[in-house]
Design a protein around this motif. Sequence first.
Motif, PDB file in Angstrom:
ATOM      1  N   ARG A  52      22.779 -24.845 -16.438  1.00  0.00           N
ATOM      2  CA  ARG A  52      21.895 -26.001 -16.332  1.00  0.00           C
ATOM      3  C   ARG A  52      20.546 -25.609 -15.729  1.00  0.00           C
ATOM      4  O   ARG A  52      19.496 -26.144 -16.102  1.00  0.00           O
ATOM      5  CB  ARG A  52      22.557 -27.084 -15.469  1.00  0.00           C
ATOM      6  CG  ARG A  52      21.799 -28.398 -15.424  1.00  0.00           C
ATOM      7  CD  ARG A  52      22.435 -29.397 -14.481  1.00  0.00           C
ATOM      8  NE  ARG A  52      22.244 -29.093 -13.084  1.00  0.00           N
ATOM      9  CZ  ARG A  52      21.113 -29.308 -12.396  1.00  0.00           C
ATOM     10  NH1 ARG A  52      20.071 -29.806 -13.000  1.00  0.00           N
ATOM     11  NH2 ARG A  52      21.030 -29.022 -11.118  1.00  0.00           N
ATOM     12  N   GLU A  53      20.550 -24.633 -14.806  1.00  0.00           N
ATOM     13  CA  GLU A  53      19.322 -24.240 -14.116  1.00  0.00           C
ATOM     14  C   GLU A  53      18.445 -23.297 -14.942  1.00  0.00           C
ATOM     15  O   GLU A  53      17.220 -23.284 -14.762  1.00  0.00           O
ATOM     16  CB  GLU A  53      19.669 -23.551 -12.792  1.00  0.00           C
ATOM     17  CG  GLU A  53      20.315 -24.467 -11.776  1.00  0.00           C
ATOM     18  CD  GLU A  53      20.863 -23.710 -10.579  1.00  0.00           C
ATOM     19  OE1 GLU A  53      20.874 -24.305  -9.487  1.00  0.00           O
ATOM     20  OE2 GLU A  53      21.270 -22.542 -10.743  1.00  0.00           O
ATOM     21  N   LEU A  54      19.032 -22.531 -15.844  1.00  0.00           N
ATOM     22  CA  LEU A  54      18.262 -21.545 -16.613  1.00  0.00           C
ATOM     23  C   LEU A  54      17.091 -22.136 -17.388  1.00  0.00           C
ATOM     24  O   LEU A  54      15.967 -21.620 -17.296  1.00  0.00           O
ATOM     25  CB  LEU A  54      19.183 -20.766 -17.551  1.00  0.00           C
ATOM     26  CG  LEU A  54      20.035 -19.697 -16.874  1.00  0.00           C
ATOM     27  CD1 LEU A  54      21.039 -19.112 -17.859  1.00  0.00           C
ATOM     28  CD2 LEU A  54      19.159 -18.603 -16.306  1.00  0.00           C
ATOM     29  N   PRO A  55      17.278 -23.227 -18.159  1.00  0.00           N
ATOM     30  CA  PRO A  55      16.116 -23.798 -18.870  1.00  0.00           C
ATOM     31  C   PRO A  55      15.040 -24.319 -17.913  1.00  0.00           C
ATOM     32  O   PRO A  55      13.853 -24.242 -18.222  1.00  0.00           O
ATOM     33  CB  PRO A  55      16.712 -24.951 -19.684  1.00  0.00           C
ATOM     34  CG  PRO A  55      18.179 -24.731 -19.700  1.00  0.00           C
ATOM     35  CD  PRO A  55      18.517 -23.903 -18.527  1.00  0.00           C
ATOM     36  N   ILE A  56      15.449 -24.796 -16.756  1.00  0.00           N
ATOM     37  CA  ILE A  56      14.478 -25.295 -15.769  1.00  0.00           C
ATOM     38  C   ILE A  56      13.637 -24.140 -15.240  1.00  0.00           C
ATOM     39  O   ILE A  56      12.410 -24.238 -15.142  1.00  0.00           O
ATOM     40  CB  ILE A  56      15.215 -26.026 -14.624  1.00  0.00           C
ATOM     41  CG1 ILE A  56      15.949 -27.247 -15.164  1.00  0.00           C
ATOM     42  CG2 ILE A  56      14.247 -26.407 -13.520  1.00  0.00           C
ATOM     43  CD1 ILE A  56      16.910 -27.883 -14.178  1.00  0.00           C
ATOM     44  N   VAL A  57      14.303 -23.036 -14.914  1.00  0.00           N
ATOM     45  CA  VAL A  57      13.595 -21.856 -14.408  1.00  0.00           C
ATOM     46  C   VAL A  57      12.610 -21.348 -15.454  1.00  0.00           C
ATOM     47  O   VAL A  57      11.441 -21.084 -15.148  1.00  0.00           O
ATOM     48  CB  VAL A  57      14.596 -20.741 -14.021  1.00  0.00           C
ATOM     49  CG1 VAL A  57      13.886 -19.427 -13.752  1.00  0.00           C
ATOM     50  CG2 VAL A  57      15.421 -21.159 -12.826  1.00  0.00           C
ATOM     51  N   ARG A  58      13.061 -21.230 -16.686  1.00  0.00           N
ATOM     52  CA  ARG A  58      12.180 -20.731 -17.758  1.00  0.00           C
ATOM     53  C   ARG A  58      10.982 -21.651 -17.955  1.00  0.00           C
ATOM     54  O   ARG A  58       9.857 -21.186 -18.129  1.00  0.00           O
ATOM     55  CB  ARG A  58      12.972 -20.593 -19.044  1.00  0.00           C
ATOM     56  CG  ARG A  58      13.956 -19.453 -19.004  1.00  0.00           C
ATOM     57  CD  ARG A  58      14.667 -19.257 -20.341  1.00  0.00           C
ATOM     58  NE  ARG A  58      15.822 -18.396 -20.154  1.00  0.00           N
ATOM     59  CZ  ARG A  58      17.071 -18.767 -20.344  1.00  0.00           C
ATOM     60  NH1 ARG A  58      17.359 -19.970 -20.758  1.00  0.00           N
ATOM     61  NH2 ARG A  58      18.063 -17.912 -20.131  1.00  0.00           N
ATOM     62  N   ALA A  59      11.227 -22.955 -17.935  1.00  0.00           N
ATOM     63  CA  ALA A  59      10.133 -23.919 -18.127  1.00  0.00           C
ATOM     64  C   ALA A  59       9.107 -23.818 -17.004  1.00  0.00           C
ATOM     65  O   ALA A  59       7.903 -23.888 -17.249  1.00  0.00           O
ATOM     66  CB  ALA A  59      10.697 -25.333 -18.217  1.00  0.00           C
ATOM     67  N   ARG A  60       9.566 -23.632 -15.776  1.00  0.00           N
ATOM     68  CA  ARG A  60       8.640 -23.511 -14.643  1.00  0.00           C
ATOM     69  C   ARG A  60       7.820 -22.229 -14.720  1.00  0.00           C
ATOM     70  O   ARG A  60       6.633 -22.223 -14.419  1.00  0.00           O
ATOM     71  CB  ARG A  60       9.405 -23.562 -13.326  1.00  0.00           C
ATOM     72  CG  ARG A  60       9.885 -24.946 -12.985  1.00  0.00           C
ATOM     73  CD  ARG A  60      10.548 -24.982 -11.640  1.00  0.00           C
ATOM     74  NE  ARG A  60      10.988 -26.326 -11.318  1.00  0.00           N
ATOM     75  CZ  ARG A  60      11.632 -26.641 -10.225  1.00  0.00           C
ATOM     76  NH1 ARG A  60      11.933 -25.725  -9.332  1.00  0.00           N
ATOM     77  NH2 ARG A  60      11.993 -27.893 -10.002  1.00  0.00           N
ATOM     78  N   VAL A  61       8.452 -21.144 -15.134  1.00  0.00           N
ATOM     79  CA  VAL A  61       7.732 -19.873 -15.251  1.00  0.00           C
ATOM     80  C   VAL A  61       6.668 -19.981 -16.333  1.00  0.00           C
ATOM     81  O   VAL A  61       5.521 -19.569 -16.146  1.00  0.00           O
ATOM     82  CB  VAL A  61       8.712 -18.716 -15.542  1.00  0.00           C
ATOM     83  CG1 VAL A  61       7.968 -17.465 -15.962  1.00  0.00           C
ATOM     84  CG2 VAL A  61       9.580 -18.438 -14.332  1.00  0.00           C
ATOM     85  N   VAL A  62       7.021 -20.562 -17.469  1.00  0.00           N
ATOM     86  CA  VAL A  62       6.079 -20.702 -18.580  1.00  0.00           C
ATOM     87  C   VAL A  62       4.966 -21.689 -18.215  1.00  0.00           C
ATOM     88  O   VAL A  62       3.807 -21.481 -18.583  1.00  0.00           O
ATOM     89  CB  VAL A  62       6.813 -21.128 -19.872  1.00  0.00           C
ATOM     90  CG1 VAL A  62       5.834 -21.474 -20.967  1.00  0.00           C
ATOM     91  CG2 VAL A  62       7.741 -20.010 -20.323  1.00  0.00           C
ATOM     92  N   ALA A  63       5.293 -22.740 -17.472  1.00  0.00           N
ATOM     93  CA  ALA A  63       4.270 -23.708 -17.073  1.00  0.00           C
ATOM     94  C   ALA A  63       3.235 -23.055 -16.169  1.00  0.00           C
ATOM     95  O   ALA A  63       2.058 -23.404 -16.203  1.00  0.00           O
ATOM     96  CB  ALA A  63       4.921 -24.893 -16.363  1.00  0.00           C
ATOM     97  N   ASP A  64       3.668 -22.078 -15.378  1.00  0.00           N
ATOM     98  CA  ASP A  64       2.754 -21.384 -14.484  1.00  0.00           C
ATOM     99  C   ASP A  64       1.837 -20.441 -15.259  1.00  0.00           C
ATOM    100  O   ASP A  64       0.669 -20.302 -14.942  1.00  0.00           O
ATOM    101  CB  ASP A  64       3.554 -20.608 -13.429  1.00  0.00           C
ATOM    102  CG  ASP A  64       2.666 -19.967 -12.393  1.00  0.00           C
ATOM    103  OD1 ASP A  64       1.733 -20.641 -11.920  1.00  0.00           O
ATOM    104  OD2 ASP A  64       2.892 -18.785 -12.065  1.00  0.00           O
ATOM    105  N   ASP A  65       2.377 -19.770 -16.281  1.00  0.00           N
ATOM    106  CA  ASP A  65       1.596 -18.808 -17.063  1.00  0.00           C
ATOM    107  C   ASP A  65       2.227 -18.678 -18.450  1.00  0.00           C
ATOM    108  O   ASP A  65       3.305 -18.115 -18.592  1.00  0.00           O
ATOM    109  CB  ASP A  65       1.577 -17.457 -16.348  1.00  0.00           C
ATOM    110  CG  ASP A  65       0.707 -16.432 -17.050  1.00  0.00           C
ATOM    111  OD1 ASP A  65       0.095 -16.755 -18.088  1.00  0.00           O
ATOM    112  OD2 ASP A  65       0.635 -15.298 -16.547  1.00  0.00           O
TER     113      ASP A  65
END
Length: 172
Positions: A52-65
Motif C-alpha cells: 500500500r505504501e509503495l505507490p505513495i512513496v513513488r508518487a512523492r518522489v516523482v512529485a518532488d522531481d
Amino acid sequence: MAGLKCLSGWQWLFILEGTLTLLIFVFFVTFLPANPSKTAPLHHSWDFFSERELPIVRARVVADDESKTTDNAQMSLKSIVQALLDYRLRVHMILNIVSLAPKGGLQLYGPTIIKSLGFSTVNANLLNSVSSVLVIILSYLIAFGSDKTHMRGPWCIVAFIWSLPFQAPCLA
C-alpha cells in the motif's frame, strides 16, 4: 593513542576514521534501495514499505522531481556542457567559494590559534567546534524553512548572507 602498537597518533586517526568510513559504506550498500521503483535493499528480498505504501512513496518522489521517473539517468557530453554553461550554476559556485573559502583556513588552523592563547588541546578543540555545531543547527533551520515554504533560492541567500558577518574578522 600515540605509541600504542608502535603507531603514531596520526596513524591511529587514519585507521579509526577509515574504519568508520568503510562501515558506513557497507551499511549503505547493504540497505540503500536501487531506486524509487525498487525500494527493497540491494541485497535483501524484504522491503521497507508495504504494498500500500509503495505507490505513495513513488508518487512523492516523482512529485518532488519528475526526472526521477527513469531508473537510470543518462548523462551525455551535451548535458555536461549545458550544465557548465548554465549561469545559475556559475552564480551558485561563486557564492559558495566566496562564503566557504575564507573560513576554511580559520576552521583548519583554529585549534592551533586557540591553543597558542594558553588553552589545553581539548579545550581548544571544544572552543573551535562551537562554530561547526552552530552551522549544523543553522543548516537544519534553513532546510526546515525551505521545506515549509517550498522555496530554495531565498533560503540559500539567507545562508550566504548569514556567513558574511563572520568573514569580516578573517579579512582584517
